[in-house]
Design an enzyme around this catalytic site. Structure first.
Site, PDB file in Angstrom:
ATOM      1  N   SER A 156       0.800  -1.228   0.000  1.00  0.00           N
ATOM      2  CA  SER A 156       0.000   0.000   0.000  1.00  0.00           C
ATOM      3  C   SER A 156       0.830   1.274   0.000  1.00  0.00           C
ATOM      4  O   SER A 156       0.313   2.331  -0.331  1.00  0.00           O
ATOM      5  CB  SER A 156      -0.952  -0.007   1.187  1.00  0.00           C
ATOM      6  N   HIS A 158      -5.709  -3.979  -1.798  1.00  0.00           N
ATOM      7  CA  HIS A 158      -5.631  -2.904  -2.806  1.00  0.00           C
ATOM      8  C   HIS A 158      -5.667  -3.439  -4.237  1.00  0.00           C
ATOM      9  O   HIS A 158      -5.621  -2.665  -5.180  1.00  0.00           O
ATOM     10  CB  HIS A 158      -4.361  -2.077  -2.612  1.00  0.00           C
ATOM     11  N   LYS A 205     -12.377  -0.961   0.014  1.00  0.00           N
ATOM     12  CA  LYS A 205     -11.559  -0.188  -0.924  1.00  0.00           C
ATOM     13  C   LYS A 205     -12.297  -0.092  -2.265  1.00  0.00           C
ATOM     14  O   LYS A 205     -13.277   0.620  -2.342  1.00  0.00           O
ATOM     15  CB  LYS A 205     -10.163  -0.777  -0.979  1.00  0.00           C
TER      16      LYS A 205
HETATM   17  C1  LIG Z   1      -6.864  -1.651   4.113  1.00  0.00           C
HETATM   18  C2  LIG Z   1      -6.144  -2.897   4.292  1.00  0.00           C
HETATM   19  C3  LIG Z   1      -6.594  -3.881   5.184  1.00  0.00           C
HETATM   20  C4  LIG Z   1      -7.768  -3.659   6.089  1.00  0.00           C
HETATM   21  O1  LIG Z   1      -8.967  -3.693   5.400  1.00  0.00           O
HETATM   22  P1  LIG Z   1     -10.285  -3.050   6.056  1.00  0.00           P
HETATM   23  O2  LIG Z   1     -11.384  -3.748   5.355  1.00  0.00           O
HETATM   24  O3  LIG Z   1     -10.246  -1.593   5.799  1.00  0.00           O
HETATM   25  O4  LIG Z   1     -10.243  -3.362   7.511  1.00  0.00           O
HETATM   26  C5  LIG Z   1      -5.892  -5.060   5.260  1.00  0.00           C
HETATM   27  N1  LIG Z   1      -4.790  -5.265   4.506  1.00  0.00           N
HETATM   28  C6  LIG Z   1      -4.324  -4.349   3.639  1.00  0.00           C
HETATM   29  C7  LIG Z   1      -3.124  -4.633   2.818  1.00  0.00           C
HETATM   30  C8  LIG Z   1      -4.978  -3.126   3.513  1.00  0.00           C
HETATM   31  O5  LIG Z   1      -4.507  -2.206   2.672  1.00  0.00           O
END
Ligand SMILES: *Cc1c(COP(=O)(O)O)cnc(C)c1O
Length: 399
Positions: free
Chosen positions: A187, A215, A247
């Site tokens: 990310s 992502h 996301k």
């Molecule tokens: C955003 C994210 C999460 C968490 O996801 P949520 O549904 O927002 O709790 C887990 N792993 C990665 C790599 C992320 O970018």
């Protein structure tokens, strides 16, 4: 004499964060999340949301949430494990598995809870987790909750992974189970895990592969089907594909996808799934609608890539260092923390909302602005952002 104080350290710690410039200053979103937004009372071009396909405001997704809420209520009334397992949750599990061309999925309340609940159940004493050094915090926390041993390999470094696995084979008694854990899209840099190589190494050692595609979902692969599809890998090669609905899907929720055994095992074991309330029916319905949109309207995925390519070309032409991005996450490298903060402040003053990322989130000399593009940005908005980046970058000596 008691010298202990119950809470004084809370304020002291906060003050330390402020002094060292490590505290979050929360910005307030006063409109829906879109290509432009009202933030802290000001209209800005949004370049740091995860809403890649703008499904958060897609009429089909919004209406599905409203209709299901009217019919089934605001909440599910219980945990899924007890009395809150609605037909909509089961439908979402099935629809997601079908979308991913997998035998089964299990949806969670968030992606964080999917990692934190599933990972510690996969390995116990006598087992090993092997993790990329830049994995997401929810993977790190999941590993910490388990009694298994852990080893870290250098970011995307397959020689280092092979070395760690060779070392692991010397363990006495032999490890019963080994899991390799990796983000799919990292990310902070927007680069991809070398999943086919990871799978190859895992096979040599009989290890499981767990990929967190938070992502990548809705962005990578055919019609946004994610990283396993992107690399044409099988469910017997990537054993757990974890993801999120918060996301690109534009709603909230998490999931794990793989075999029927994985699903049955996990909903009997994962404590975050067993002991926490089910997502509201409106959320489940909105997630189903988001899958519908992905299956029937391929233009959103196409648009986000067109926008990403336009913006990336613009940054490169202007002489910015954009690292190794392979996705709609574009890191604009700035050097020291102060430069990234100053550039973000300048951009904010000109109506561009981006996030500066600096130590300790990334190494000290690798501060950056993380830019995230969405499907509905217009070329005019992107060009305005690029011009402003160029002005700021020149003023600060970044380009
Ligand atoms: C955003 C994210 C999460 C968490 O996801 P949520 O549904 O927002 O709790 C887990 N792993 C990665 C790599 C992320 O970018």
């Amino acid at each position: 004499m008691v010298t202990r104080h119950p809470t004084k350290y809370l304020g002291e710690e906060y003050q330390r964060l402020v002094r060292e410039n490590l505290n979050w200053e929360l910005k307030v979103l006063e409109s829906a999340s879109g290509p432009t937004c009202i933030v802290n009372g000001k209209e800005v071009i949004m370049l740091c949301a995860n809403n890649y396909l703008n499904l958060a405001t897609h009429p089909k997704v919004v209406n599905a949430m409203i209709e299901a809420t009217k019919k089934y209520g605001a909440g599910a009334g219980s945990d899924r494990s007890i009395a809150g397992n609605m037909a909509l949750h089961e439908e979402l599990d099935r629809r997601l598995a079908k979308f991913k061309n997998a035998p089964a999925s299990l949806t969670f309340q968030t992606g964080f809870m999917a990692n934190e609940g599933t990972i510690p159940q996969l390995a116990d004493r006598g087992d090993l987790f092997v993790s990329d050094e830049l994995n997401h915090g929810s993977i790190i926390d999941g590993v910490r909750l388990s009694h298994a041993d852990r080893a870290i390999f250098k970011h995307k470094d397959m020689e280092d992974l092979a070395r760690v696995m060779e070392e692991a084979e010397k363990h006495d008694p032999p490890y019963k189970h080994i899991w390799i854990l990796t983000d799919g899209v990292f990310s902070m840099d927007g680069d991809l895990a070398p999943l086919p190589e990871i799978v190859k190494i895992a096979k040599e050692h009989g290890a499981g592969v767990y990929v967190d595609d938070a992502h990548g979902e809705g962005v990578l692969g055919e019609g946004g089907r994610g990283i396993v599809n992107h690399f044409h890998l099988g469910r017997d090669e990537v054993h757990v594909e974890m993801g999120t609905f918060s996301k690109a899907f534009g709603v909230i929720g998490g999931h794990i996808t793989g075999s029927e055994d994985l699903r049955n095992f996990t909903f009997n074991k994962a404590r975050s799934w067993l002991l926490s309330g089910a997502v509201p029916p409106g959320v489940a319905a909105a997630c189903i609608a988001a899958i519908d949109v992905l299956e029937t309207e391929p233009q959103h995925v196409r648009r986000v890539w067109e926008n990403r390519n336009h913006l990336l070309d613009g940054f490169k032409d202007a002489g910015f260092d954009t690292g190794n991005t392979e996705t709609p996450i574009i890191p604009v490298m700035c050097g020291k923390s102060k430069k990234a903060k100053d550039l973000a402040d300048y951009l904010w003053s000109k109506g561009i909302f981006v996030l500066p990322i600096f130590y300790p989130m990334v190494p000290r000399e690798k501060a950056r602005i993380r830019v995230q593009v969405c499907a509905k940005h217009t070329v005019e908005q992107l060009d305005k952002a690029l011009e402003t980046f160029k002005e700021g970058g020149r003023n600060l000596g970044i380009i």
